[in-house]
Design an enzyme around this catalytic site. Structure first.
Site, PDB file in Angstrom:
ATOM      1  N   ARG A 100       0.703  -1.288   0.340  1.00 14.97           N
ATOM      2  CA  ARG A 100       0.146   0.038   0.133  1.00 14.97           C
ATOM      3  C   ARG A 100       0.930   1.159  -0.020  1.00 14.97           C
ATOM      4  O   ARG A 100       0.351   2.377   0.777  1.00 14.97           O
ATOM      5  CB  ARG A 100      -0.914   0.012   1.319  1.00 14.97           C
ATOM      6  N   SER A 126     -10.661   1.329   4.008  1.00 12.35           N
ATOM      7  CA  SER A 126      -9.638   0.888   5.228  1.00 12.35           C
ATOM      8  C   SER A 126      -8.912   1.956   5.520  1.00 12.35           C
ATOM      9  O   SER A 126      -8.592   2.865   4.769  1.00 12.35           O
ATOM     10  CB  SER A 126      -9.055  -0.150   4.739  1.00 12.35           C
ATOM     11  N   GLU A 149      -3.734   4.433   6.393  1.00  7.50           N
ATOM     12  CA  GLU A 149      -3.893   4.287   4.949  1.00  7.50           C
ATOM     13  C   GLU A 149      -4.405   5.366   4.105  1.00  7.50           C
ATOM     14  O   GLU A 149      -4.153   5.879   3.020  1.00  7.50           O
ATOM     15  CB  GLU A 149      -4.560   2.944   4.786  1.00  7.50           C
TER      16      GLU A 149
END
Length: 292
Positions: free
Chosen positions: A161, A212, A282
């Site tokens: 990520r 998320s 994130e």
């Protein structure tokens, strides 16, 4: 057209955030160049925005020029190589369905990710065990001086990520992916639908969110860690840790960016206290949150 004082709440999936001092959503690369040139001539900082799905904007808004790439959409198929070149503003779910319908395998996992190609390249988006780094051939990025650079996955230094583009001033304008043509469209459509349904079963979609909130720290999932400290359903103002999936924070109505920010920090503190682990967000945060 460059506009002044555009509310960011209508341009982010969280549905919160103050105004952009200046805002533009170019539809062509030459318009993008012109927007950057205007910002340089005015001495303004530039903030790039995709679909706004992985973003938390401060209640105080964003100074300078916000450039959205959401309308930079195009798709070119190379039947010989099985490669597709796509504009940065192309929505991931729409692209996943389009490729499945064509019988091009390798993008089914992206159907449930509410973002665009540009953002996916920057953050190495992924799901169901697959990610952008697995299929990216190269990406075109625009530098602050107006020149263009072509970067490969190795140059992007992909990790979970994240990539070398995060935090940089380079703007993704398009990306080329390697797919596997010749698959059975009906089978791909069925698999794509399965991924979509699985995401809908396990993740909350009844209120605005950013997806998320935290990266998953190996070996545990962030949602599991948050659940273990009893924070499911915990609420600050209009922001709530989702009951269905603890790695989601929901805007249950009337939430401010400050509510969401404070809830993120509270979750981090509780997990740190219990597990001696600081969860890394994130979601990208823009603007001044300390002053709220």
């Amino acid at each position: 057209m460059i506009k002044a004082n555009v509310p960011m709440a209508s341009l982010t999936s969280f549905r919160v955030g103050g105004p952009a001092e200046w805002y533009v959503a170019p539809r062509r690369i030459d318009e993008l160049h012109a927007s950057l040139e205007w910002a340089r001539s005015q001495g303004l900082p530039v903030t790039m925005l995709g679909s706004g799905s992985n973003l938390l904007v401060s209640d105080r808004g964003i100074a300078g020029l916000v450039i959205s790439t959401r309308f930079l959409r195009c798709a070119s198929f190379d039947e010989t190589t099985g490669q597709i070149t796509v504009g940065a503003g192309e929505p991931l779910p729409r692209l996943a369905w389009r490729l499945a319908d064509r019988g091009w395998q390798g993008f089914e996992w992206a159907v449930g990710i509410p973002g665009t190609v540009g953002g996916a390249v920057v953050m190495n988006a992924g799901a169901h065990g697959d990610c952008v780094a697995d299929i990216l051939v190269d990406t075109h990025v625009l530098l602050p001086n107006g020149s263009t650079e072509i970067l490969t996955p190795d140059q992007l230094r992909y990790e979970y990520r994240t990539s070398a583009l995060q935090g940089s001033k380079k703007l993704v304008t398009q990306a080329t992916f390697q797919l596997n043509p010749g698959a059975n469209p009906k089978e791909l459509i069925a698999l794509t639908d399965t991924h979509k349904q699985q995401r809908q079963r396990t993740q909350p979609y009844d209120f605005p969110s950013c997806g998320s909130v935290f990266r998953n720290p190996d070996p545990h999932k962030a949602g599991w860690l948050i659940e273990q400290v009893g924070l499911k359903g915990h609420q600050i103002g209009g922001a709530q840790v989702a009951q269905r999936h603890a790695n989601f924070i929901l805007n249950c109505g009337g939430a401010t960016a400050s509510d969401i920010f404070q809830l993120i920090r509270h979750v981090q503190s509780c997990v740190q206290r219990e597990w001696q682990l600081w969860l890394e967000p994130e979601v990208k945060m823009l603007g001044d949150f300390q002053a709220g």
